[in-house]
Design an enzyme around this catalytic site. Structure first.
Site, PDB file in Angstrom:
ATOM      1  NE  ARG A   6      11.407 -26.641   3.834  1.00  0.00           N
ATOM      2  CZ  ARG A   6      10.404 -25.799   3.899  1.00  0.00           C
ATOM      3  NH1 ARG A   6       9.343 -26.096   4.621  1.00  0.00           N
ATOM      4  NH2 ARG A   6      10.454 -24.651   3.250  1.00  0.00           N
ATOM      5  CB  SER A  66      15.502 -13.236  -0.473  1.00  0.00           C
ATOM      6  OG  SER A  66      16.289 -13.910   0.493  1.00  0.00           O
ATOM      7  CG  ASP A  81      10.318 -21.676   0.963  1.00  0.00           C
ATOM      8  OD1 ASP A  81      11.511 -22.000   0.793  1.00  0.00           O
ATOM      9  OD2 ASP A  81       9.846 -21.385   2.081  1.00  0.00           O
ATOM     10  NE  ARG A  85      19.756 -26.050   1.504  1.00  0.00           N
ATOM     11  CZ  ARG A  85      18.524 -25.703   1.896  1.00  0.00           C
ATOM     12  NH1 ARG A  85      17.849 -26.475   2.722  1.00  0.00           N
ATOM     13  NH2 ARG A  85      17.990 -24.569   1.484  1.00  0.00           N
ATOM     14  CG  ASN A  97      17.613 -16.644  -0.276  1.00  0.00           C
ATOM     15  OD1 ASN A  97      16.804 -16.547  -1.189  1.00  0.00           O
ATOM     16  ND2 ASN A  97      17.254 -17.127   0.917  1.00  0.00           N
TER      17      ASN A  97
END
Ligand code: IPE
Ligand code: IPE
Ligand code: MG
Length: 233
Positions: free
Chosen positions: A18, A59, A14, A27, A62
């Site tokens: 960010r 996931s 994860d 991103r 997602n």
């Protein structure tokens, strides 16, 4: 467990978004960087003696992200499975997938099949890539297969137990000894719920693209100090 090295490690990769945003990048650049980290990290993890590595790549939830991000990730997966992860084959690592096929694109499924096929006879370790994966979905899907087998007389309802249940999951892997999540989030986010019953948990603020070999070694040192009791005194 030899020298306190976990047999099965699971990583929730994860923080890619960010990582990129903090540097003023899109991103997608974070996902690209994360994929490079995984390539190097996976080889290192098996070198430490770990036999099974499960990674959370995408996931079921997602799919709620923007079409642009989902498309980028799917195209990145294709490149990874067709070319980049070839290094794993050289390292004698077998690649398998966990998750639902629907609604993955045909070209993504074909790329997944190609790496599974290419690495199927490898014996040193197993990289389980969780893609379009949900832990609750896995338990539901396993339950459906069990009901089918009970109805077909392949197994008897009274013979079902927690060990046999593993055989109905997407992949028949041992329980997870060590669960790592990067990026400072303290949650499981529907990762391998059935397999995590006695996992040790490790959380780090490091964002996944920066989770390099020495970060993994640091986590492993902490795992070695854990006192696992499995309910005993
Ligand atoms: C993990 O990074 C990769 C995937 C979920 C595909 P994120 O994309 O969740 O990154 P953050 O959490 O937004 O930083
Ligand atoms: C979990 O991360 C899924 C992957 C790492 C692939 P998310 O970023 O999707 O999880 P939440 O939304 O923060 O719980
Ligand atoms: Mg995230």
């Amino acid at each position: 467990m030899e020298n306190n090295i976990p047999v099965h490690v699971a990583i929730c990769m994860d923080g890619n978004g960010r990582w990129a945003t903090r540097q003023g990048l899109k991103r997608s650049e974070g996902h690209k960087a994360g994929s490079k980290t995984l390539e190097k990290l996976a080889i290192h993890v098996f070198k430490t003696g770990v036999k099974y590595l499960s990674v959370y790549a995408f996931s079921t939830d997602n799919f709620k992200r923007t079409k642009e991000e989902v498309d980028y990730l799917m195209n990145l997966f294709i490149i990874m499975f067709k070319t980049k992860l070839k290094s794993l084959d050289k390292e004698n690592i077998k690649v398998v997938f966990s998750g639902r096929k629907d609604p993955l694109r045909k070209d993504v499924l074909a790329a997944m099949d190609s790496i599974v096929e290419r690495t199927k006879n490898n014996t040193r370790g197993i990289l389980n890539i969780c893609l379009n994966y949900g832990g609750q979905e896995e338990i539901v899907d396993a339950s459906k297969k069990i009901i089918e087998d009970v109805n077909a007389g392949i197994i008897n309802k009274n013979d079902l137990n927690k060990e046999i249940f593993y055989k109905y999951l997407y992949q028949d892997l041992p329980p997870i000894d060590f669960f790592i999540r990067t990026s400072g989030e303290y949650r499981v986010s529907n990762f391998m719920l059935y397999q995590m019953s006695y996992s040790e948990f490790y959380f780090t603020d490091t964002l996944f693209p920066d989770f390099n070999e020495s970060e993994f070694d640091k986590a492993l040192e902490e795992f070695k100090l854990r006192d696992r009791r499995f309910g005993k005194n």
